[in-house]
Design a protein around this motif. Structure first.
Motif, PDB file in Angstrom:
ATOM      1  N   ALA A 110     -30.857  11.053  -2.718  1.00 36.96           N
ATOM      2  CA  ALA A 110     -31.536  10.551  -3.907  1.00 36.96           C
ATOM      3  C   ALA A 110     -30.524   9.933  -4.868  1.00 36.96           C
ATOM      4  O   ALA A 110     -30.757   8.852  -5.436  1.00 36.96           O
ATOM      5  CB  ALA A 110     -32.292  11.681  -4.593  1.00 36.96           C
ATOM      6  N   SER A 111     -29.362  10.601  -5.032  1.00 36.27           N
ATOM      7  CA  SER A 111     -28.334  10.092  -5.934  1.00 36.27           C
ATOM      8  C   SER A 111     -27.826   8.736  -5.470  1.00 36.27           C
ATOM      9  O   SER A 111     -27.628   7.816  -6.271  1.00 36.27           O
ATOM     10  CB  SER A 111     -27.160  11.069  -6.021  1.00 36.27           C
ATOM     11  N   VAL A 127     -26.965  22.807  -3.676  1.00 36.52           N
ATOM     12  CA  VAL A 127     -26.846  21.374  -3.429  1.00 36.52           C
ATOM     13  C   VAL A 127     -27.290  21.070  -2.010  1.00 36.52           C
ATOM     14  O   VAL A 127     -26.635  21.452  -1.047  1.00 36.52           O
ATOM     15  CB  VAL A 127     -25.392  20.894  -3.640  1.00 36.52           C
ATOM     16  N   THR A 128     -28.414  20.423  -1.850  1.00 39.49           N
ATOM     17  CA  THR A 128     -28.894  20.053  -0.520  1.00 39.49           C
ATOM     18  C   THR A 128     -28.614  18.575  -0.301  1.00 39.49           C
ATOM     19  O   THR A 128     -28.535  17.811  -1.255  1.00 39.49           O
ATOM     20  CB  THR A 128     -30.404  20.325  -0.394  1.00 39.49           C
ATOM     21  N   PRO A 129     -28.448  18.157   0.954  1.00 41.49           N
ATOM     22  CA  PRO A 129     -28.108  16.756   1.226  1.00 41.49           C
ATOM     23  C   PRO A 129     -29.152  15.777   0.711  1.00 41.49           C
ATOM     24  O   PRO A 129     -28.834  14.626   0.467  1.00 41.49           O
ATOM     25  CB  PRO A 129     -28.002  16.708   2.747  1.00 41.49           C
ATOM     26  N   ASP A 130     -30.412  16.174   0.566  1.00 43.27           N
ATOM     27  CA  ASP A 130     -31.383  15.192   0.064  1.00 43.27           C
ATOM     28  C   ASP A 130     -31.126  14.836  -1.397  1.00 43.27           C
ATOM     29  O   ASP A 130     -31.490  13.758  -1.851  1.00 43.27           O
ATOM     30  CB  ASP A 130     -32.832  15.642   0.299  1.00 43.27           C
ATOM     31  N   ALA A 172     -35.785  12.829   1.505  1.00 40.57           N
ATOM     32  CA  ALA A 172     -35.866  12.525   0.068  1.00 40.57           C
ATOM     33  C   ALA A 172     -37.063  11.635  -0.211  1.00 40.57           C
ATOM     34  O   ALA A 172     -37.824  11.855  -1.155  1.00 40.57           O
ATOM     35  CB  ALA A 172     -34.572  11.855  -0.409  1.00 40.57           C
ATOM     36  N   LEU A 173     -37.240  10.609   0.643  1.00 37.81           N
ATOM     37  CA  LEU A 173     -38.334   9.671   0.404  1.00 37.81           C
ATOM     38  C   LEU A 173     -39.688  10.323   0.686  1.00 37.81           C
ATOM     39  O   LEU A 173     -40.692   9.943   0.088  1.00 37.81           O
ATOM     40  CB  LEU A 173     -38.162   8.423   1.265  1.00 37.81           C
ATOM     41  N   ALA A 179     -42.704  14.249  -2.078  1.00 36.36           N
ATOM     42  CA  ALA A 179     -43.690  13.682  -3.010  1.00 36.36           C
ATOM     43  C   ALA A 179     -43.304  13.956  -4.455  1.00 36.36           C
ATOM     44  O   ALA A 179     -43.448  13.078  -5.324  1.00 36.36           O
ATOM     45  CB  ALA A 179     -45.074  14.248  -2.720  1.00 36.36           C
ATOM     46  N   ASP A 180     -42.760  15.152  -4.716  1.00 39.29           N
ATOM     47  CA  ASP A 180     -42.397  15.497  -6.097  1.00 39.29           C
ATOM     48  C   ASP A 180     -41.262  14.615  -6.592  1.00 39.29           C
ATOM     49  O   ASP A 180     -41.259  14.160  -7.745  1.00 39.29           O
ATOM     50  CB  ASP A 180     -41.964  16.964  -6.181  1.00 39.29           C
ATOM     51  N   LEU A 181     -40.300  14.363  -5.672  1.00 37.17           N
ATOM     52  CA  LEU A 181     -39.179  13.503  -6.037  1.00 37.17           C
ATOM     53  C   LEU A 181     -39.675  12.094  -6.344  1.00 37.17           C
ATOM     54  O   LEU A 181     -39.259  11.463  -7.313  1.00 37.17           O
ATOM     55  CB  LEU A 181     -38.149  13.471  -4.899  1.00 37.17           C
ATOM     56  N   ARG A 182     -40.591  11.600  -5.498  1.00 39.13           N
ATOM     57  CA  ARG A 182     -41.130  10.259  -5.709  1.00 39.13           C
ATOM     58  C   ARG A 182     -41.861  10.172  -7.043  1.00 39.13           C
ATOM     59  O   ARG A 182     -41.709   9.209  -7.795  1.00 39.13           O
ATOM     60  CB  ARG A 182     -42.068   9.893  -4.560  1.00 39.13           C
ATOM     61  N   THR A 183     -42.659  11.222  -7.327  1.00 37.61           N
ATOM     62  CA  THR A 183     -43.382  11.227  -8.598  1.00 37.61           C
ATOM     63  C   THR A 183     -42.409  11.197  -9.769  1.00 37.61           C
ATOM     64  O   THR A 183     -42.586  10.443 -10.730  1.00 37.61           O
ATOM     65  CB  THR A 183     -44.261  12.496  -8.713  1.00 37.61           C
ATOM     66  N   ALA A 184     -41.340  12.025  -9.677  1.00 41.94           N
ATOM     67  CA  ALA A 184     -40.367  12.086 -10.767  1.00 41.94           C
ATOM     68  C   ALA A 184     -39.696  10.726 -10.958  1.00 41.94           C
ATOM     69  O   ALA A 184     -39.517  10.250 -12.089  1.00 41.94           O
ATOM     70  CB  ALA A 184     -39.316  13.157 -10.473  1.00 41.94           C
TER      71      ALA A 184
END
Lengths: 267, 367
Positions: A243-244, A236-239, A59-60, A63-68
């Motif tokens: 993140a949640s 639903v993926t574990p990442d 998750a960390l 990059a897209d998740l971090r940007t969001a």
């Protein structure tokens, strides 16, 4: 022990403890499941396969998740700041004009985002931005979120004002404080707890917002809820769980901080 | 020539809430002056307009018409922060988020005085009200009496030309209130500042004031010293509001100069100071302590027959409730009767004497 007494507090009724326990299980079990599964080694989101921190790394590293997430934080801080400043001035002005019809109307307009279905707001904002050709990226979201957050920032400040002794500002005027000094030295410090909780509420509302964000966000200004929704479309993926869990921890930390801040204020 | 030695002069000051012509008249054409270095009291029941008057002086409300002059200068166009007067509020209204020292220094700080001067003056004021030990506390940590002192120090710190006090003792308990009366009076003498004090408590007003203005229904009823107001009330309202009184319905038999012979309520004839402005009927007022059960120097016979109904013993005073032949009650507070070994029995008939100058005749039916 208290069986003979006539007035019993509700906690002493038989079965109260069990019922309370069930209530909290109902409320928090789904969240606990998400948190537990975020440590799941198995790639299947709902089957336990041993303990692992792998998904946090994933998750960390996303990059897209971090940007969001960073987008969301920027938007939430800006919208919360803007709405709190606007709400402070609005609450002060409306408090001074209490009883006037136009003041009641203005307050109703501020409260409108609370009662309007959010999808209506979202569609209205979308057509507003596109018809005016406003395309500011995150700016569009900040404007939209400020509007949504306004009632949440407004309510605690207004409540604090209503509880404030009007003779305090009179006392300040009597002691040679001009209108701005009265606000700066008396009204503002007295309102601070209301302003802080207004800001916190506004921040959480903006962080959490989905419907308006989904319609208004443009490429490059995706927020965290919208991004997570996008991830879910492929299953639903574990990442997502990881993140949640991070979001839950961050919100809990925020609530604790605001609680400590409020406790520091006198009175 | 304008008399600039007066601290305050009010000329036909009027305050109407709502519509200027038909709205509620809180104050109707008040005219009086407050002398320099005077302890002046605005006394009246609630709704009499005394608080409105104070708020007009402080600048929290604006006059509908009329003029207010502070040491000769009209001030009715100035807002509160421009007027060199300070207020002690009924509920003290200390700033809860500031320390005691910050509260006391607030006025000076807002006037832009240098920090060193503010600090020195704050210490001086805290010493004046004996609150030095509390300088770093917050208002919520103080008792009512202590908050009261801080409120006084805060209002006195900027050296106002006039100090306004809005029922400052009403929130204190009886013992503390009585102690604060003396302290306020001494504070006024020590600082040399003109005090305008608002109260509904006549005892407080009589005990502390140099002069008193009695208000009712937005009208100034009388302005005068405590003795003048007590002994020579201007009208029936003042007579009734200040102290205890007997009121008898009478008719005028004859007039001579400032005195009138009157009859009524079973009294054959008694002389009274005439304030009835030529009316042939009126109300006779006489205070219980001016009535006696025995003759003596400077006393005139008031009633031949009065029947004792009850006695009210208060330790320092004994009051006989009697009935005149027509049934009107007459209260008698005789010092000799209090000292007498045996009280007069219920149902007995007594003769009543009055201090010669005491009875006063007023126009109107009274209460």
């Amino acid at each position: 022990m208290a069986r003979n007494s006539h007035s019993r507090i509700i906690g002493q009724f038989p079965g109260f403890g069990k019922f309370t326990f069930l209530f909290f299980v109902y409320l928090y079990l789904p969240i606990i499941v998400v948190m537990v599964l975020s440590f799941n080694a198995s790639p299947a989101a709902t089957v336990w396969g041993g303990f692992s921190l792998e998904w946090y790394g994933k998750a960390l590293a996303n990059a897209d998740l971090r940007t969001a997430a960073w987008n969301s934080i920027q938007i939430a801080v800006s919208a919360a700041l803007l709405s709190t400043v606007l709400a402070t001035f609005a609450a002060n002005t409306l408090h001074r004009l209490t009883g006037r019809k136009d003041a009641t109307l203005a307050q109703g307009v501020i409260m409108l985002p609370l009662v309007l279905p959010e999808i209506v707001m979202a569609v209205a904002l979308l057509s507003f931005f596109s018809s005016l050709g406003v395309s500011l990226g995150k700016g569009n979201l900040i404007i939209a979120h400020t509007l949504l957050c306004l009632p949440f920032a407004f309510l605690p400040i207004r409540a604090r004002l209503q509880g404030m002794d009007a003779s305090l500002t009179e006392a300040a005027a009597d002691l040679y404080a001009r209108p701005f000094s009265r606000f700066r030295h008396v009204t503002l410090p007295m309102l601070m707890p209301g302003i802080v909780s207004g800001f916190m509420l506004a921040f959480v509302v903006s962080m959490d917002n989905f419907t308006v964000s989904l319609l208004v966000s443009q490429a490059g200004s995706t927020t965290l809820p919208v991004f997570i929704f996008g991830m879910l479309r492929v299953g639903v993926t574990p990442d997502v769980n990881a993140a949640s869990t991070l979001i839950i921890l961050a919100s809990t930390a925020l609530v604790v901080v605001s609680f400590l801040l409020a406790g520091r204020n006198p009175k | 020539m304008l008399d600039v030695t007066h601290a305050l002069e009010l000329d036909l000051v009027r305050k109407t809430y709502g519509d200027p012509l038909h709205g509620h008249q809180a104050l109707t054409g008040a005219s009086f002056h407050v002398k320099d270095n005077e302890f002046f009291t605005l006394l009246g029941p609630s709704g009499s307009g005394k608080t409105t008057l104070l708020r007009l002086l402080a600048g929290f409300e604006s006059t509908t018409s009329g003029e207010i002059r502070l040491y000769g200068k009209p001030i009715q166009s100035l807002v509160a922060e421009q007027r060199p007067v300070n207020t002690v509020f009924q509920q003290y209204s200390l700033f809860p988020h500031m320390t005691i020292a910050e509260n006391v220094g607030f006025g000076l700080k807002m006037q832009g005085r240098p920090a060193r001067e503010v600090a020195a003056r704050v210490e001086e004021m805290l010493a004046l009200v004996k609150m030095e030990a509390f300088r770093n506390r917050r208002p919520a940590q103080l008792s009512g009496g202590q908050q009261q002192r801080v409120a006084l120090a805060r209002a006195l710190a900027p050296k106002p030309k006039v100090l306004l006090l809005d029922e400052p003792l009403s929130a204190l308990d009886l013992k503390l209130r009585q102690a604060m009366r003396l302290e306020l009076k001494q504070l006024q003498a020590k600082t040399g500042i003109t005090f305008v004090f608002v109260t509904h408590d006549q005892e407080e007003a009589l005990a502390m004031s140099d002069r008193i203005a009695v208000l009712a229904d937005g009208v100034i009823q009388q302005v005068g010293g405590p003795r003048e107001i007590y002994d020579r009330p201007a009208n029936l309202f003042v007579a009734d509001f200040i102290g205890d009184n007997n009121f008898l319905k009478v008719e005028v038999l004859s007039r001579q100069g400032a005195t009138a012979m009157v009859r009524g309520a079973g009294i054959e004839a008694v002389q009274a100071r005439d304030a009835a402005q030529g009316a042939s009927q009126g109300t006779l007022m006489v205070r219980p302590e001016a009535l006696h059960l025995s003759a003596g120097e400077g006393r005139v016979r008031f009633a031949e027959k009065a029947r004792v109904l009850a006695d009210i013993y208060l330790g320092n005073a004994l009051t006989y409730v009697t009935a005149l032949p027509d049934g009107t009650h007459l209260n008698i507070r005789d010092e000799d009767a209090r000292r007498a070994a045996k009280p007069i029995a219920e149902g007995q008939t007594v003769e009543v004497w009055a201090d010669a100058e005491a009875p006063m005749l007023f126009d109107g039916a009274g209460k």
